[in-house]
Motif scaffolding. Sequence first.
Motif, short mmCIF file in Angstrom:
data_model
loop_
_atom_site.label_atom_id
_atom_site.label_comp_id
_atom_site.label_asym_id
_atom_site.label_seq_id
_atom_site.Cartn_x
_atom_site.Cartn_y
_atom_site.Cartn_z
N GLU A 71 65.49 58.01 39.35
CA GLU A 71 66.56 58.01 38.35
C GLU A 71 67.89 57.88 39.10
OE1 GLU A 71 67.30 57.85 35.17
OE2 GLU A 71 69.37 58.31 35.69
N PRO A 72 68.51 56.69 39.03
CA PRO A 72 69.71 56.46 39.83
C PRO A 72 70.81 57.50 39.60
CG PRO A 72 69.15 54.51 38.51
CD PRO A 72 68.09 55.52 38.24
N LEU A 73 71.02 57.93 38.37
CA LEU A 73 72.13 58.86 38.13
C LEU A 73 71.80 60.29 38.57
CD1 LEU A 73 73.76 57.62 34.79
CD2 LEU A 73 74.24 56.97 37.16
N ILE B 93 72.86 49.57 36.51
CA ILE B 93 72.26 50.89 36.70
C ILE B 93 71.50 51.22 35.43
CG2 ILE B 93 72.74 53.37 36.85
CD1 ILE B 93 74.94 52.81 38.77
N SER B 94 70.24 51.64 35.58
CA SER B 94 69.43 52.02 34.43
C SER B 94 69.20 53.52 34.48
CB SER B 94 68.10 51.27 34.48
OG SER B 94 67.29 51.61 33.38
N THR B 95 69.49 54.21 33.38
CA THR B 95 69.35 55.66 33.37
C THR B 95 68.47 56.13 32.22
OG1 THR B 95 70.51 57.79 33.22
CG2 THR B 95 71.50 55.94 32.04
N ASN B 96 67.83 57.27 32.44
CA ASN B 96 67.02 57.86 31.37
C ASN B 96 67.91 58.66 30.40
OD1 ASN B 96 67.64 60.27 32.63
ND2 ASN B 96 65.64 60.53 33.56
N GLY B 97 69.22 58.71 30.69
CA GLY B 97 70.14 59.34 29.75
C GLY B 97 70.72 60.67 30.20
N TYR C 239 63.97 49.74 25.37
CA TYR C 239 63.05 50.39 24.44
C TYR C 239 61.64 49.87 24.74
CZ TYR C 239 61.63 52.26 19.80
OH TYR C 239 61.05 52.97 18.76
N VAL C 240 60.84 50.70 25.38
CA VAL C 240 59.45 50.34 25.69
C VAL C 240 58.63 50.50 24.41
CG1 VAL C 240 57.39 51.00 26.98
CG2 VAL C 240 59.60 50.97 28.13
N LEU C 241 57.97 49.42 24.00
CA LEU C 241 57.19 49.46 22.75
C LEU C 241 55.77 49.97 23.01
CD1 LEU C 241 58.31 46.12 21.10
CD2 LEU C 241 58.62 48.41 20.13
N LEU D 268 63.76 45.01 24.22
CA LEU D 268 62.43 45.56 23.94
C LEU D 268 61.49 45.19 25.08
CD1 LEU D 268 62.19 44.52 20.17
CD2 LEU D 268 62.91 46.75 21.10
N ILE D 269 60.71 46.17 25.54
CA ILE D 269 59.79 45.93 26.65
C ILE D 269 58.38 46.34 26.20
CG2 ILE D 269 59.35 46.40 29.10
CD1 ILE D 269 62.18 47.85 29.04
N PRO D 270 57.48 45.36 25.97
CA PRO D 270 56.12 45.75 25.62
C PRO D 270 55.55 46.63 26.75
CG PRO D 270 56.44 43.38 25.35
CD PRO D 270 57.66 43.91 26.06
N LEU D 271 54.94 47.74 26.39
CA LEU D 271 54.45 48.69 27.41
C LEU D 271 53.54 48.00 28.41
CD1 LEU D 271 54.06 51.79 28.24
CD2 LEU D 271 51.88 51.57 27.07
N ASN D 272 53.74 48.33 29.65
CA ASN D 272 52.81 47.94 30.69
C ASN D 272 51.92 49.17 30.86
OD1 ASN D 272 51.54 47.04 32.90
ND2 ASN D 272 53.37 46.85 34.15
N ALA D 273 50.74 49.11 30.27
CA ALA D 273 49.93 50.32 30.14
C ALA D 273 49.24 50.67 31.44
CB ALA D 273 48.89 50.11 29.05
N GLN D 274 49.60 51.78 32.02
CA GLN D 274 48.86 52.26 33.17
C GLN D 274 49.08 53.74 33.45
OE1 GLN D 274 51.68 52.20 35.60
NE2 GLN D 274 52.72 51.10 33.98
N ALA D 275 50.18 54.31 33.01
CA ALA D 275 50.43 55.71 33.36
C ALA D 275 49.56 56.64 32.53
CB ALA D 275 51.90 56.04 33.13
N CYS E 296 57.23 46.38 35.26
CA CYS E 296 57.92 47.63 34.91
C CYS E 296 57.02 48.85 35.00
CB CYS E 296 58.43 47.54 33.48
SG CYS E 296 60.02 46.78 33.40
N GLY E 297 57.48 49.83 35.71
CA GLY E 297 56.77 51.11 35.73
C GLY E 297 55.59 51.16 36.67
N GLN E 298 55.28 50.03 37.32
CA GLN E 298 54.09 50.04 38.16
C GLN E 298 54.38 50.35 39.62
OE1 GLN E 298 52.43 46.11 37.24
NE2 GLN E 298 50.49 47.14 37.03
N1 SAH Z 1 64.99 56.14 35.66
C1 SAH Z 1 65.63 54.95 35.21
C2 SAH Z 1 65.27 53.69 35.98
C3 SAH Z 1 63.81 53.44 36.26
S1 SAH Z 1 62.83 52.82 34.96
C4 SAH Z 1 65.41 54.77 33.72
O1 SAH Z 1 64.71 55.58 33.13
O2 SAH Z 1 66.00 53.86 33.13
C5 SAH Z 1 63.38 51.20 34.62
C6 SAH Z 1 62.86 50.69 33.29
O3 SAH Z 1 61.44 50.48 33.32
C7 SAH Z 1 63.13 51.69 32.18
O4 SAH Z 1 63.63 51.12 31.04
C8 SAH Z 1 61.73 52.25 32.00
O5 SAH Z 1 61.61 52.91 30.84
C9 SAH Z 1 60.86 51.02 32.17
N2 SAH Z 1 59.44 51.35 32.32
C10 SAH Z 1 58.92 52.39 32.98
N3 SAH Z 1 57.58 52.42 32.84
C11 SAH Z 1 57.24 51.36 32.08
C12 SAH Z 1 56.00 50.85 31.59
N4 SAH Z 1 54.85 51.45 31.84
N5 SAH Z 1 56.03 49.74 30.83
C13 SAH Z 1 57.19 49.11 30.56
N6 SAH Z 1 58.39 49.55 31.00
C14 SAH Z 1 58.41 50.67 31.74
#
Ligand code: SAH
Length: 356
Positions: free
Chosen positions: A170-172, A200-204, A267-269, A296-303, A343-345
């Motif tokens: 988390e950059p901030l 810069i991308s932040t979780n808020g 917004y991850v969908l 909008l970012i379709p979820l990259n499912a893995q977590a 994203c997220g991987q």
């Molecule tokens: N901590 C910062 C930066 C890292 S995440 C933040 O939260 O913005 C960068 C982007 O990737 C964010 O929008 C995050 O939500 C997205 N992301 C993380 N995991 C993802 C996933 N599994 N699928 C799609 N996007 C994802």
Amino acid sequence: MPEQKIAEIAMTRDIMDLDAEQLASVIVSWGLPRFHAKQIFTWIYERGIFDFDAMSDLPRGLRRRLIEECSAGTMRIEETRRSVDGTEKFLFKLVDGGMIEAVSIPASGRVTGCISSQVGCKFACRFCVSGAFGFQRDLSAGEMIEEALYLRHRSAAQSLTHVVFMGSGEPLDNYDNVLRAVRMLNAKHGLNIGARRITISTNGLIPQIRRLAGEGLQIELSVSLHAADERTRSALMPVNKRYPLKDLIAACRAYRQKTGRQVTFEYVLIRGVNSSLADARKLGTILRGFDCKVNLIPLNAQADPGLAAPGRSETAAFRQEVAKSGVPVTVRQPRGEDIEAACGQLRARHERRVCA
Ligand code: SAH
């Protein structure tokens, strides 16, 4: 700068943690002309050379002293992988053994570098693997700059026009180092990347968003929203319990007002969680009248094996519904999926190997 401070910097710090002025002070304190600092910066930032011995226009004595007392280029490339779509991922090993990743993403005349700001992450968003293995440490500004330099000089693209802080961390939450890195990315004698090309991308994190608004930087701010109501957002992002959506949107509006810069909401969908038309309407409602953008970012499912992305038509319908509110909304195309760079991987495969 006081003598002791200069000595401390020279003894303990990566040269890439110093700006041009600080490096010049060190060189002058060694009884040498300050233009050597400019030469060193040219080697590092324009040529991507970190090896002091290879800096052939420096006096031998200076090269030796740099080798003995300073460091530059402290990480090692552990692995690189290249996607069929041109995306290239670098896995780096840090001096203390920590691992981070950075990605080069070429697209129509630009090359975007996605860089990490921390080893691991504290915030444990449910859909993101960066936090799945906990937090190890902050990256220094020098390490972040090094990621960018490797992307620029060692990638197949051989270029870096944009930088997004969207790798792990988390950059901030690593505010000072990230801001230092931003300034070096932007500096003429640094990477010379325009501020508007740095995101810069932040979780808020609300206090840091407020602080950032006062920095006088023209950078882009992305805010990871991922839900349009408190309950859903708290379930996806524990940080929402501390900094609720309502306050976050207010802080973003204040940021827009103070800086004149547009905020982008990510917004991850996730199917069945935040992807219904009702969710889209809620999103449109909370952003109505706000001069912002939605990505909008379709979820990259893995977590989390229980989570999946919606289908194409559901995604398109969601987009259309949000667009009705007048907010510009786009769907982000996934890149580098075949090399686990999407994203997220980042870093997950390595950590799984380590933690297994
Ligand atoms: N901590 C910062 C930066 C890292 S995440 C933040 O939260 O913005 C960068 C982007 O990737 C964010 O929008 C995050 O939500 C997205 N992301 C993380 N995991 C993802 C996933 N599994 N699928 C799609 N996007 C994802």
